[in-house]
Scaffold this motif. Structure first.
Motif, mmCIF file in Angstrom:
data_model
loop_
_atom_site.group_PDB
_atom_site.id
_atom_site.type_symbol
_atom_site.label_atom_id
_atom_site.label_comp_id
_atom_site.label_asym_id
_atom_site.label_seq_id
_atom_site.Cartn_x
_atom_site.Cartn_y
_atom_site.Cartn_z
ATOM 1 N N MET A 1 49.173 38.891 16.821
ATOM 2 C CA MET A 1 48.540 38.942 18.149
ATOM 3 C C MET A 1 47.853 40.291 18.346
ATOM 4 O O MET A 1 48.296 41.302 17.810
ATOM 5 N N ALA A 2 46.795 40.276 19.110
ATOM 6 C CA ALA A 2 46.013 41.498 19.300
ATOM 7 C C ALA A 2 46.817 42.550 20.056
ATOM 8 O O ALA A 2 47.763 42.240 20.758
ATOM 9 N N GLU A 3 46.416 43.779 19.851
ATOM 10 C CA GLU A 3 47.011 44.851 20.660
ATOM 11 C C GLU A 3 46.585 44.638 22.098
ATOM 12 O O GLU A 3 45.433 44.286 22.358
ATOM 13 N N ASN A 4 47.519 44.857 23.042
ATOM 14 C CA ASN A 4 47.093 44.617 24.414
ATOM 15 C C ASN A 4 46.529 45.876 25.063
ATOM 16 O O ASN A 4 47.137 46.465 25.936
ATOM 17 N N ARG A 5 45.364 46.270 24.595
ATOM 18 C CA ARG A 5 44.661 47.365 25.248
ATOM 19 C C ARG A 5 43.588 46.737 26.124
ATOM 20 O O ARG A 5 42.510 46.390 25.662
ATOM 21 N N LEU A 6 43.921 46.537 27.370
ATOM 22 C CA LEU A 6 43.003 45.849 28.259
ATOM 23 C C LEU A 6 42.153 46.898 28.986
ATOM 24 O O LEU A 6 42.673 47.686 29.766
ATOM 25 N N ASP A 7 40.850 46.914 28.656
ATOM 26 C CA ASP A 7 39.920 47.835 29.328
ATOM 27 C C ASP A 7 39.514 47.184 30.649
ATOM 28 O O ASP A 7 38.652 46.312 30.690
ATOM 29 N N ILE A 8 40.191 47.596 31.707
ATOM 30 C CA ILE A 8 40.075 46.895 32.995
ATOM 31 C C ILE A 8 38.632 46.870 33.513
ATOM 32 O O ILE A 8 38.179 45.865 34.039
ATOM 33 N N ARG A 9 37.897 47.984 33.322
ATOM 34 C CA ARG A 9 36.516 48.005 33.850
ATOM 35 C C ARG A 9 35.622 47.037 33.099
ATOM 36 O O ARG A 9 34.783 46.354 33.694
ATOM 37 N N TYR A 10 35.805 46.986 31.770
ATOM 38 C CA TYR A 10 34.995 46.091 30.948
ATOM 39 C C TYR A 10 35.283 44.634 31.317
ATOM 40 O O TYR A 10 34.360 43.831 31.522
ATOM 41 N N VAL A 11 36.564 44.277 31.445
ATOM 42 C CA VAL A 11 36.924 42.889 31.748
ATOM 43 C C VAL A 11 36.474 42.523 33.174
ATOM 44 O O VAL A 11 35.975 41.424 33.399
ATOM 45 N N ALA A 12 36.622 43.447 34.103
ATOM 46 C CA ALA A 12 36.165 43.187 35.478
ATOM 47 C C ALA A 12 34.660 42.951 35.509
ATOM 48 O O ALA A 12 34.157 42.102 36.254
ATOM 49 N N HIS A 13 33.928 43.676 34.646
ATOM 50 C CA HIS A 13 32.484 43.463 34.563
ATOM 51 C C HIS A 13 32.191 42.062 34.026
ATOM 52 O O HIS A 13 31.345 41.341 34.560
ATOM 53 N N LEU A 14 32.920 41.652 32.973
ATOM 54 C CA LEU A 14 32.725 40.301 32.421
ATOM 55 C C LEU A 14 32.986 39.242 33.488
ATOM 56 O O LEU A 14 32.323 38.209 33.527
ATOM 57 N N ALA A 15 33.971 39.497 34.346
ATOM 58 C CA ALA A 15 34.361 38.525 35.373
ATOM 59 C C ALA A 15 33.519 38.665 36.643
ATOM 60 O O ALA A 15 33.730 37.907 37.595
ATOM 61 N N ARG A 16 32.576 39.603 36.647
ATOM 62 C CA ARG A 16 31.744 39.875 37.846
ATOM 63 C C ARG A 16 32.628 40.050 39.084
ATOM 64 O O ARG A 16 32.524 39.316 40.062
ATOM 65 N N LEU A 17 33.530 41.010 38.966
ATOM 66 C CA LEU A 17 34.531 41.233 40.001
ATOM 67 C C LEU A 17 34.572 42.725 40.312
ATOM 68 O O LEU A 17 34.951 43.523 39.451
ATOM 69 N N ALA A 18 34.163 43.109 41.520
ATOM 70 C CA ALA A 18 34.233 44.521 41.913
ATOM 71 C C ALA A 18 35.676 44.885 42.238
ATOM 72 O O ALA A 18 36.340 44.178 42.997
ATOM 73 N N LEU A 19 36.199 45.946 41.630
ATOM 74 C CA LEU A 19 37.552 46.415 41.904
ATOM 75 C C LEU A 19 37.493 47.847 42.427
ATOM 76 O O LEU A 19 36.671 48.641 41.964
ATOM 77 N N THR A 20 38.369 48.181 43.353
ATOM 78 C CA THR A 20 38.473 49.561 43.825
ATOM 79 C C THR A 20 39.256 50.354 42.774
ATOM 80 O O THR A 20 39.997 49.754 41.977
ATOM 81 N N PRO A 21 39.130 51.688 42.738
ATOM 82 C CA PRO A 21 39.908 52.482 41.780
ATOM 83 C C PRO A 21 41.410 52.203 41.903
ATOM 84 O O PRO A 21 42.120 52.123 40.899
ATOM 85 N N ASP A 22 41.874 52.005 43.115
ATOM 86 C CA ASP A 22 43.287 51.701 43.341
ATOM 87 C C ASP A 22 43.675 50.369 42.690
ATOM 88 O O ASP A 22 44.721 50.260 42.043
ATOM 89 N N GLU A 23 42.804 49.364 42.859
ATOM 90 C CA GLU A 23 43.052 48.052 42.241
ATOM 91 C C GLU A 23 43.053 48.170 40.719
ATOM 92 O O GLU A 23 43.870 47.534 40.040
ATOM 93 N N GLU A 24 42.135 48.986 40.181
ATOM 94 C CA GLU A 24 42.070 49.163 38.720
ATOM 95 C C GLU A 24 43.394 49.702 38.179
ATOM 96 O O GLU A 24 43.931 49.195 37.189
ATOM 97 N N THR A 25 43.927 50.706 38.853
ATOM 98 C CA THR A 25 45.178 51.322 38.403
ATOM 99 C C THR A 25 46.339 50.326 38.473
ATOM 100 O O THR A 25 47.089 50.147 37.518
ATOM 101 N N LYS A 26 46.450 49.675 39.621
ATOM 102 C CA LYS A 26 47.550 48.737 39.857
ATOM 103 C C LYS A 26 47.490 47.558 38.881
ATOM 104 O O LYS A 26 48.489 47.192 38.250
ATOM 105 N N LEU A 27 46.290 46.949 38.764
ATOM 106 C CA LEU A 27 46.126 45.780 37.897
ATOM 107 C C LEU A 27 46.387 46.128 36.441
ATOM 108 O O LEU A 27 46.993 45.349 35.712
ATOM 109 N N SER A 28 45.936 47.305 35.996
ATOM 110 C CA SER A 28 46.153 47.708 34.602
ATOM 111 C C SER A 28 47.639 47.733 34.293
ATOM 112 O O SER A 28 48.087 47.210 33.265
#
Lengths: 484, 95
Positions: B1-28
């Motif tokens: 299985m892949a390493e779980n390095r989830l680049d939150i900004r990149y994935v949010a861009h793919l999903a066309r989803l604006a996140l606040t810096p606070d949301e980025e930290t929490k979701l990561s």
């Protein structure tokens, strides 16, 4: 007190013209006025429209219309189903102002069976959650203890039935969203086999898992509703052209029926009182003539992980349509991408964002094989476990949920703990089989309902209804009412 | 299985989803936790196992190629945040 009765009681009274549909509907509306300020099962309801439908039913009753099993019976709907000219929010801000342009197939079918179809029942946003705390309209409370959650995502549907605010309701179940709230509120909840009920007019969450089903006060009422809702629909390509049996006629004895008891479901983490209630229920089923067989579903431990890959992947694709172009709320932007991002960022709540991000990630380039494809293969193993078990048993018995209703806020800070509350219901959706939850006892202090789950073969609803009905006829749990 | 390095900004861009810096930290943090749990899918042997896309016993469902009832243009546009001349209005795409 008409709102406290069942479909079968009321249908008999209506047939004898002892009561009118208007009196029944008014009794439900009065109960909503009395208790829903505390429960918040409904996001909204259109009383005028409901009473107009009741009057139309009364006119049909006067004319002596026969063969409509739900004529004059008020059935409330989860806010995930389209009803023409009524709002549909799916528990979200992003569908602010949306008015459905058509009726869902299940709504057409309930109307054809004579039902009064009313209300928008609260739910976790886009059916994502196990507590109804993820609604943009605020949480629904458990009628047995208003400091506790009703379960989810069909928490409004379960609470409204438990609190006698409607005679029965419809919910949707992607990983347990009918059965788990039914268990936690002490009502009957049925998830039909994938393909049994048309999903035309159901807002899609995870298309390979979603099914619509009934929540009711008795097994017999659930059987009546299932019969009215089921059948092939050319507008849903996943709806299976399988004949609809008379589910009510199937509710006979269970002598000689074989029920499997999977070792993997009586695990640590299962509350001792819930385990004791399920053990007692299994003994009761044996006493009623069923043969209890120890079975194994060896891939059970992988179900939650498999589900949270497949369901979020499908959701990330399905929810791409909420982009501020054709319906719902819009946040203006300098260009299209900015408008999409802003609209979705402002419109979706935290759990929906979490699942869209997870689903997008597991489908993204470089990760697809490791997550999504692997999860689909493990799904095959889980499904095969069930198909193999059903070669020797007619149904499987398990707890519905690992614990009774938890406190509002207790699990909302830890999404993984919340996901694990679906541990006993999720496999059923992955395998595409049917399942029902029925009341089987209470915890001692506080007094909260415990649910028993019966799982059946694909299109094996008759077997699980039969077992559930036999259990219900020999116990008094379903008749208990919350102290409201 | 892949390493779980989830680049939150990149994935949010793919999903066309604006996140606040606070949301980025929490979701990561939360997603790291969930991906850690999902690692258990490495354990079962899936060699030679066919994937299940859905559990319905149907393939290639088609309908007759016949004109049926559909929404009128007016009904289809009724829920649009912005529309004019029978069209959905969106921000300018082509200069």
């Amino acid at each position: 007190m008409l709102h406290r009765l069942t479909i079968s009681d009321l249908a008999a009274k209506l047939a004898r013209r002892e009561v009118s549909a208007r009196e029944i509907m008014q009794s439900c509306l009065d109960q909503i006025a009395r208790v829903d300020g505390r429960i918040h099962a409904f996001i909204s309801h259109d009383a005028e429209d409901a009473l107009a439908q009741a009057d139309a039913a009364d006119r049909e009753l006067t004319r002596g219309v026969a063969g409509k099993p739900l004529l004059g019976i008020p059935i409330a709907l989860k806010d995930v189903l389209a009803v023409k000219n009524q709002p549909l929010h799916c528990g979200s801000k992003i569908l602010d102002g949306f008015i459905s342009p058509y009726d869902a197939t299940v709504v057409e079918k309930l109307r054809a069976a004579g039902a009064i179809v009313f209300g928008r029942l609260n739910m976790d946003e886009f059916a994502m959650g196990s507590s109804t705390e993820n609604s943009a309209f605020g949480p629904t409370r458990n009628p047995w203890d208003i400091e506790r959650i009703p379960g989810g995502s069909s928490g409004g549907s379960a609470a409204a039935v438990a609190a006698d605010e409607c005679i029965a309701s419809l919910g949707s179940d992607t990983g347990g969203s009918i059965r788990q709230p039914a268990a936690l509120c002490g009502v009957v909840g049925l998830k039909p086999t994938y393909g049994r009920v048309s999903r035309y007019g159901l807002v899609a969450f995870a298309s390979s898992l979603d099914q619509i089903g009934p929540l009711a006060k008795t097994v017999s009422d659930a059987a009546t509703l299932l019969g009215a809702m089921s059948g092939h629909d050319p507008r849903d390509s996943t709806s299976v052209p399988q004949p609809v049996p008379d589910y009510g006629a199937a509710l006979t004895g269970i002598k000689g029926i074989k029920i499997g008891l999977p070792a993997e479901y009586m695990i640590g983490g299962l509350d001792p009182e819930a385990k004791a209630a399920v053990d007692t229920a299994v003994k009761k089923l044996a006493g009623l003539g069923a043969e209890i067989v120890d079975i194994s579903l060896p891939h059970t431990d992988y179900a939650v992980a498999t589900y949270y890959i497949i369901a979020t992947a499908e959701a990330s694709a399905n929810l791409a349509r909420f982009d501020g172009v054709r319906y719902g709320a819009r946040v203006e932007g300098a260009d299209l991408a900015e408008m999409y991002c802003g609209t979705r960022g402002a419109g979706f709540g935290p759990e929906v964002k979490r699942r869209i991000i997870l689903g997008t990630y597991v489908l993204s380039s470089g990760y697809y094989d490791a997550y999504y494809l692997r999860a689909q293969k493990v799904r095959t193993l889980i499904r095969n476990d069930f198909l193999q078990a059903f070669e020797t048993v007619d149904a499987i018995v398990t707890p519905t949920a690992p614990t009774a209703a938890f406190r509002i806020g207790e699990k909302s800070a830890d999404p993984l703990q919340m996901y694990l509350s679906d541990i006993f219901t999720i496999s059923c959706n992955l395998a595409g089989i049917c399942g029902i939850s029925i009341p089987c006892g209470f915890t001692s202090a506080p007094r909260l309902p415990i649910g028993l789950q019966l799982l059946g073969k694909p299109f094996g609803e008759e077997s699980i209804l039969k077992i559930a009905a036999a259990f219900e006829q020999d116990t008094a749990w379903h008749g208990q009412k919350p102290p409201l | 299985m892949a390493e779980n390095r989830l680049d939150i900004r990149y994935v949010a861009h793919l999903a066309r989803l604006a996140l606040t810096p606070d949301e980025e930290t929490k979701l990561s943090a939360q997603l790291g936790n969930i991906l850690g749990y999902i690692e258990k899918l490495k354990q079962p042997d899936v060699a030679g196992v066919e994937p299940t896309a859905h559990a319905v016993p149907l393939i290639n469902v088609t309908r007759p190629d016949a004109v049926g009832v559909s929404l009128s243009q007016e009904e289809a546009l009724r829920n649009a945040p912005a529309s004019a001349s029978g069209l959905f209005i969106v921000p300018k795409i082509v200069e």
